[in-house]
Structure formats: structure tokens, C-alpha cells
Design a protein around this motif. Sequence first.
Motif, PDB file in Angstrom:
ATOM      1  N   ARG A  45       0.784  -1.211   0.000  1.00 12.35           N
ATOM      2  CA  ARG A  45       0.000   0.000   0.000  1.00 12.35           C
ATOM      3  C   ARG A  45       0.826   1.275   0.000  1.00 12.35           C
ATOM      4  O   ARG A  45       0.516   2.225  -0.694  1.00 12.35           O
ATOM      5  N   PHE A  46       1.879   1.334   0.786  1.00 17.99           N
ATOM      6  CA  PHE A  46       2.498   2.656   0.850  1.00 17.99           C
ATOM      7  C   PHE A  46       3.346   2.992  -0.363  1.00 17.99           C
ATOM      8  O   PHE A  46       3.795   4.115  -0.519  1.00 17.99           O
TER       9      PHE A  46
ATOM     10  N   THR B  62       4.677  -1.290  16.369  1.00 25.05           N
ATOM     11  CA  THR B  62       3.485  -1.344  15.509  1.00 25.05           C
ATOM     12  C   THR B  62       2.356  -2.181  16.098  1.00 25.05           C
ATOM     13  O   THR B  62       1.293  -2.274  15.492  1.00 25.05           O
ATOM     14  N   GLN B  93       7.644   1.871   7.350  1.00 27.93           N
ATOM     15  CA  GLN B  93       6.254   1.479   7.638  1.00 27.93           C
ATOM     16  C   GLN B  93       5.472   2.619   8.286  1.00 27.93           C
ATOM     17  O   GLN B  93       4.249   2.552   8.375  1.00 27.93           O
ATOM     18  N   ARG B  96       2.369   4.558   6.794  1.00 31.46           N
ATOM     19  CA  ARG B  96       0.955   4.265   7.038  1.00 31.46           C
ATOM     20  C   ARG B  96       0.340   5.234   8.041  1.00 31.46           C
ATOM     21  O   ARG B  96      -0.878   5.277   8.178  1.00 31.46           O
ATOM     22  N   VAL B 101      -5.016   2.418   8.386  1.00 34.24           N
ATOM     23  CA  VAL B 101      -4.277   1.164   8.513  1.00 34.24           C
ATOM     24  C   VAL B 101      -5.149  -0.044   8.180  1.00 34.24           C
ATOM     25  O   VAL B 101      -4.693  -1.027   7.612  1.00 34.24           O
ATOM     26  N   ASP B 103      -7.369  -0.286   5.983  1.00 36.20           N
ATOM     27  CA  ASP B 103      -7.393  -0.384   4.549  1.00 36.20           C
ATOM     28  C   ASP B 103      -6.163  -1.162   4.064  1.00 36.20           C
ATOM     29  O   ASP B 103      -6.233  -1.998   3.172  1.00 36.20           O
ATOM     30  N   TYR B 104      -5.028  -0.873   4.685  1.00 38.95           N
ATOM     31  CA  TYR B 104      -3.787  -1.569   4.366  1.00 38.95           C
ATOM     32  C   TYR B 104      -3.929  -3.063   4.606  1.00 38.95           C
ATOM     33  O   TYR B 104      -3.586  -3.890   3.779  1.00 38.95           O
ATOM     34  N   VAL B 105      -4.389  -3.379   5.806  1.00 38.07           N
ATOM     35  CA  VAL B 105      -4.441  -4.778   6.218  1.00 38.07           C
ATOM     36  C   VAL B 105      -5.334  -5.577   5.274  1.00 38.07           C
ATOM     37  O   VAL B 105      -5.000  -6.671   4.852  1.00 38.07           O
ATOM     38  N   THR B 107      -5.961  -5.104   2.186  1.00 37.09           N
ATOM     39  CA  THR B 107      -5.360  -5.313   0.875  1.00 37.09           C
ATOM     40  C   THR B 107      -4.443  -6.520   0.878  1.00 37.09           C
ATOM     41  O   THR B 107      -4.323  -7.221  -0.105  1.00 37.09           O
ATOM     42  N   ILE B 115      -4.922  -9.756  12.281  1.00 37.47           N
ATOM     43  CA  ILE B 115      -3.881  -8.757  12.454  1.00 37.47           C
ATOM     44  C   ILE B 115      -4.305  -7.786  13.544  1.00 37.47           C
ATOM     45  O   ILE B 115      -5.327  -7.121  13.433  1.00 37.47           O
ATOM     46  N   GLN B 116      -3.521  -7.772  14.604  1.00 40.01           N
ATOM     47  CA  GLN B 116      -3.801  -6.794  15.641  1.00 40.01           C
ATOM     48  C   GLN B 116      -2.684  -5.780  15.579  1.00 40.01           C
ATOM     49  O   GLN B 116      -1.584  -6.033  16.036  1.00 40.01           O
ATOM     50  N   THR B 117      -2.981  -4.680  14.979  1.00 40.36           N
ATOM     51  CA  THR B 117      -1.915  -3.735  14.739  1.00 40.36           C
ATOM     52  C   THR B 117      -2.331  -2.361  15.237  1.00 40.36           C
ATOM     53  O   THR B 117      -3.524  -2.069  15.342  1.00 40.36           O
TER      54      THR B 117
END
Lengths: 474, 257
Positions: A45-46, B62, B93, B96, B101, B103-105, B107, B115-117
Amino acid sequence: MARRSITLDPISRIEGHAKITLHLNEEGRVENAMFHVTQFRGFERFCEGRPFSELPSLMARICGICPVSHLIASAKACDELLGVGIPETAANLRRILNLAQLVQSHALSFFHLSSPDFLLGMDADPATRNIFGMAASRPQLARDGVKLRQFGQQIIEWMAGKRIHPAWVVAGGVASPLAAEARDQILAAVPEAMAIALRTLEWFKASLAGFSEEIRTFGNFPTLFMGLVDSEGGLEHYDGVLRVTDASGRVLHDGFDPRKYADYIGEAVEKFSYLKSPYYKPAGYPDGIYRVGPLARLNVVDQCGTPRAAQEWAEFKALSRGSVLSSFYYHYARLIEIVHAIEAIERLLGHPGILDKRVRAAAAPNNTEGIGVSEAPRGTIIHHYRIDEHGLCRGANLIIATGHNNLAMNRSVLQAAKHFVDGNHLREGMLNRVEAVIRAYDPCLSCSTHASGRLALRIQLLDAGGAVVDELRR
Amino acid sequence: MAKPRVAVFKFASCDGCQLSVLDCEDELLAIADVLDIVYFPEATSTMLKGPYDIGFVEGSITTHHDAERIQQVRRQCGVLVTIGACATAGGIQALRNWADVNDYVRTVYAHPDYIQTLKMSTPIAEHVPVDYELRGCPISKRDLLEFISATLAGRKPNIPTESVCIQCKRCGNVCVLVARGLPCMGPVTQTGCGALCPRYGRACYGCFGPSETANTGALTRQFRSLGLTDDEIARAFRTFNAWSWQFRQASEEAERA
């Protein structure tokens, strides 16, 4: 007795962060095993909105162990965005850099991370079962490991300026030509590196007899294998087509264009892992489970291309009538690849045009989509980018070596755990063997999840209510 | 003096900085002679308990779990040293931090719910006091060895905090910003890499983070006069050290402009 589970977290002497959970049945025997990868960083994504020309340098940061592989796959995808063929010299320089990285990464895996298990034994005291312990008990071997890794890292530094995250490989080629002085330095270092590689290989082959139990149980089962081959079916790490073979050694697909990866590689989703589980589509899921990396590469090729490695390869292939199946042999395959890489580096440096000054093709982007492939030390990696009319990245898909092996690693852990672990009497050596299975694959979890993190190793036995029944700490 | 007990901890990162320790090939076995490396999961299976005299920390924070773990790490370490851009500035990273975030996960991962971020990737110093930082993506071996020898000798490490420009002049490089109009981050980036990119005719892209008293405003004006758009300027400041306050401020100002 209630059902219990054991967690190994983190697994030591691998790159990145992972844990293993072993589920025990009522008799304390292993019923199921899961290899999990935890955390994420989010490279897909980034990179969005960044100019494509930045991507090689950004993507290299996925991994500090194999930055060159990402750099190369990324630059190749960018070459496609430009729509140019790069100068032959540039391609050869990239090949040398990639092979140098293969040597340093394989040396790190074999000497620094795994050889303490071979030398000091799987049951040895973990306090000395490491590279520093080896330096005390087997200084020659420890020195050899350091030297061989140095050979690879030094080449990267001489050619590309720095060892980790060099910025020298760029869209259209490389940033600067090779200096005659650097070539001569590398050539001068070849004989010592080769001597180390060969004596390590001899020693390892001689010690294989002591590991028959591990060979039998460390991921010893039929799967497919996948790797790049050149136009003659030879060992190839930079370019070529992807060949898939089965456990009997039969070629299922004699080379598909890596650009068509989506037609051949599917991604299944399993509950237990953050990682997706890729499989070979024509064989379906889960029959399409395949392995990549050194073992797979030596299984799929028809020949090794360089003379000394060819001899070793023939001996290796004689281990089995079909494909060589035990993942313990990843270590063996790694050593043969080191020999091949040193020979290939020497041969490429002897190429008359290698000092040529034309090493970069200039162009504006001509395509909006580009796919680049390379064989990283751990297996095939694919970078796939889409850009807009301003050259800004609008999408990226990364298929990473460790990800391909996800299914096979899970199955291997289960096989070894069933054989070695008795949940009623935990011993350090049992658990080290379960970890050693993972180390045989040399997984790079920084790569596979583009993430990582670490904890003190703790193995807990939990009862059904989650209470701690027993605990081992390292 | 007894051998200092040393630990190497890893958070979200690529492993490159801790590998720089193993990259000290010729010095590696000598380092093992003067330091007692008691916790280094990348290289050893021994993980001895603290306290430790020196703790090297790689990576950014993170996850919730890591946010707790860094507190424990701090309590165990006499001297805490962050190594590399992730630990000192949140790393790549941290890009982000300007996005969603979740949205990132979605993808990337098969099971986003696993994912626990945290929303942000943050440097170690945002969580605990840090005694010393080694910069770079990755750190330089020279800085690492200088830090170790200075600590053993009980003196202050001699690690320059000036800009890449100074090193460029020493190397005799032609300035890529002035002579070729490339958007070089050298004027605001700390030295330590040996002015590597300008030596290869490339613009510096800021691996070592902001130099001491970095004048990002002046560089932004310079970039504008080269014809860079506000987006391009913001991106130049947003790489491996994007979350350092100096670069963060500069990129956000460019975005607002």
C-alpha cells in the motif's frame, strides 16, 4: 487428560518473527501443528502514489537479508514499465550482484543459523549452540562461514556501494559501470571462497549419515517444485521461465512466462496463518502444494550449467529416483548453489564486455503494467506494478519466496512434531528439532509478511481452560 | 572491567540493522571477545535473562504487544541504543501513519481480523527514554564499531551529526543539486553513509534522517525553484525517516501549501 497446546515463540535463528503452536491429543501426542507468522508492515500500500523510479529502493527495504533480490525483481518490473531491453552488460552485472547475494544469504543460513545444529547436535546446550559457540569449539568452520558470507557481501559493496539496501540497481539497468579494479578484487577472492565452499560441502556430505532420522521426518513428502530455468533447462536465478515438476520428477509445465503467474498460481486462504497459501492452479488445492528455493531449483533443472556444481548436482540427484523430497536437503542444495554461484560469478566477470560503459537504457514509461521475477535465495519472487499516466504507482502485488513455501512448511512442522515431540515429557532437543525444520527452509518472514518482531522463547503447555500446566523457557 | 552483557532486540523492521552486526566480519569474533552477547535471537538460541548493560533495539512499534514489550526491554537495559531508521524514526512502515491502517491490512492479508496492529508505526523514543541512537537505513558498521569502542573506553562516541553535504565536499563530489538540478536530500540529511548516492551521481534520499539543525524550509524553497510540485516535495521527505519531526513537519507543510 484435557487437550493441550504448545506454543514456540519466537523461533530463534530465523529471520523475522514466527511462532509454532502444537496441539496435543488426550495422550499427549501431537495432533496438529501450525506455523504462524505475526505482524505486518504494508509495502503493497504505501508504494501507491510513489513514482515508479523510486520503487526499487523502497522495495529493497522489505528485507535486510535479501534486499538485492527485491531490488532486482523490482527493477525488472520497472524495465517493463519503460518497455526497454536493458544493455547486456547491465543484465550481467545484475546477475553477478544477485549471485553474490545468494552466496552471502546461503552462507548466513548454513553457517550462522543452522550449522550449530549439525556440529554440536540437535540436543546440545542452547547456550553454546550458536555461531559464537562454534567460534570456540570449531574456529575453522566459524571462520569459513564468516569468510564465505564476507565474499558475497564484499562483492555487493564493491559493485553497488553498500551491503544492505544498495541503490545501484535502477530502472533500465544499473547506475554505474563496473570498475576494472572491482572486477580484479572479486576475481582475486574467488579461489578462497571456492575452497571454503568445497570443503564445507565435503564435510556436510560426510555427516549426512548422522541425520537419517531428521532426513526421514523433516518435511519428507511428495509435493510439486517450482523454479526458474534458462532456455536449456539449466539453473537460473535472474531470468527465464518458471518450470513446475512433480514428486516423481516429471515436468508438469516446461516453463511458463512469469508474467502469466496469475494463470498458474492461486492463493488459498487458511485459518491459521496471516500468510496466503499459494498453490499451482492446474493441480488444484491442496494437491497443487509446491516448494521453491534451493531444493526446488535443483529438482526442476536438467543441468547446473557450471562444471564443479554439475558434478555435485549429479551426485545430489542420485539421492532419489524422482525429485529429492526431504526438506532437510535444502541445506545440501544451498551448498551446491554456493559452488554454482562462485563459478558463475567468475565466468560472468570473464565476459569481454563486462566493463562496458553502457549500462543503462533511458526511456519514459511506455507501459502501465510491469512484472519482474527473480530467484531470491529462498525462491521465486515476483513484483507486479501498475502505474498511472504520471508514472505514479497505483497498485503493487508482491509474491514472495517464503510465501510459496507456506503450505509445505506447515506440513513439515506437523511431520517433525509428530515424530519428535512427546507432550508429556518436554525436552529442549525435541523442540529444537521442530524449529530446525523451519530453519531448513530458511524462511524470511520479513519478506513474507513484509513484517516482524521478536520475543523471548517460551514454550507453554496449556490445558483446555488455558491454564499453564508446564513451561519451558530459553 | 567485566564484559558488558549485550542484548539485541527486534521490533518491526527488515533485520538489516542487526545483520550489520554480523556484517562486522573481520571484527565479529573480536566483538564476541569484548562483549558478552547474551540475547540475540537472530544469531543464537540462547536468550538469557536481563538485566543487560547495553540493549540494541531494531525496529519500530506497531503492535500493542510490542508497545508493552518495549517497556520491559527498557527496564532491563542500562543503556538503550536504537539502531536504524525504524527504531529512531518509525521506519518506512510509518508511511501508514498518514493512511487508514485497516485499509492496508485488508489489501494484503487473508484474514485481516488476525492482524492486531496499531494505527501508527512509531519510534522507540515515543515510548521509552533512549540513551543513544545510531542512524541509517541500515546503520553503518563504522558507527556501530565506534559506539562499541567508545562505550568500552568510557568516552563519548564520536559520531558526526552534520549533513551529507560536508561529506560530499570531502569526497570531492560534484554537487548533484546545484550542478544537475536533482532533488537531493543531502543538505538536511545526517552524514554516515559516506555520501554514497551523490558519489554514484544520484540524489541523496535521506536514509540517515535529519541532520543537526536541518533547514528543511530552505531546501523546500530550493526544490520549488527546481520545479518540484508540492506533492513531489512532500514525497521527498517521506521515506525511511518520514516520521522524524523535522521531515514530518516539512512534508506536511508542503502538502498544505
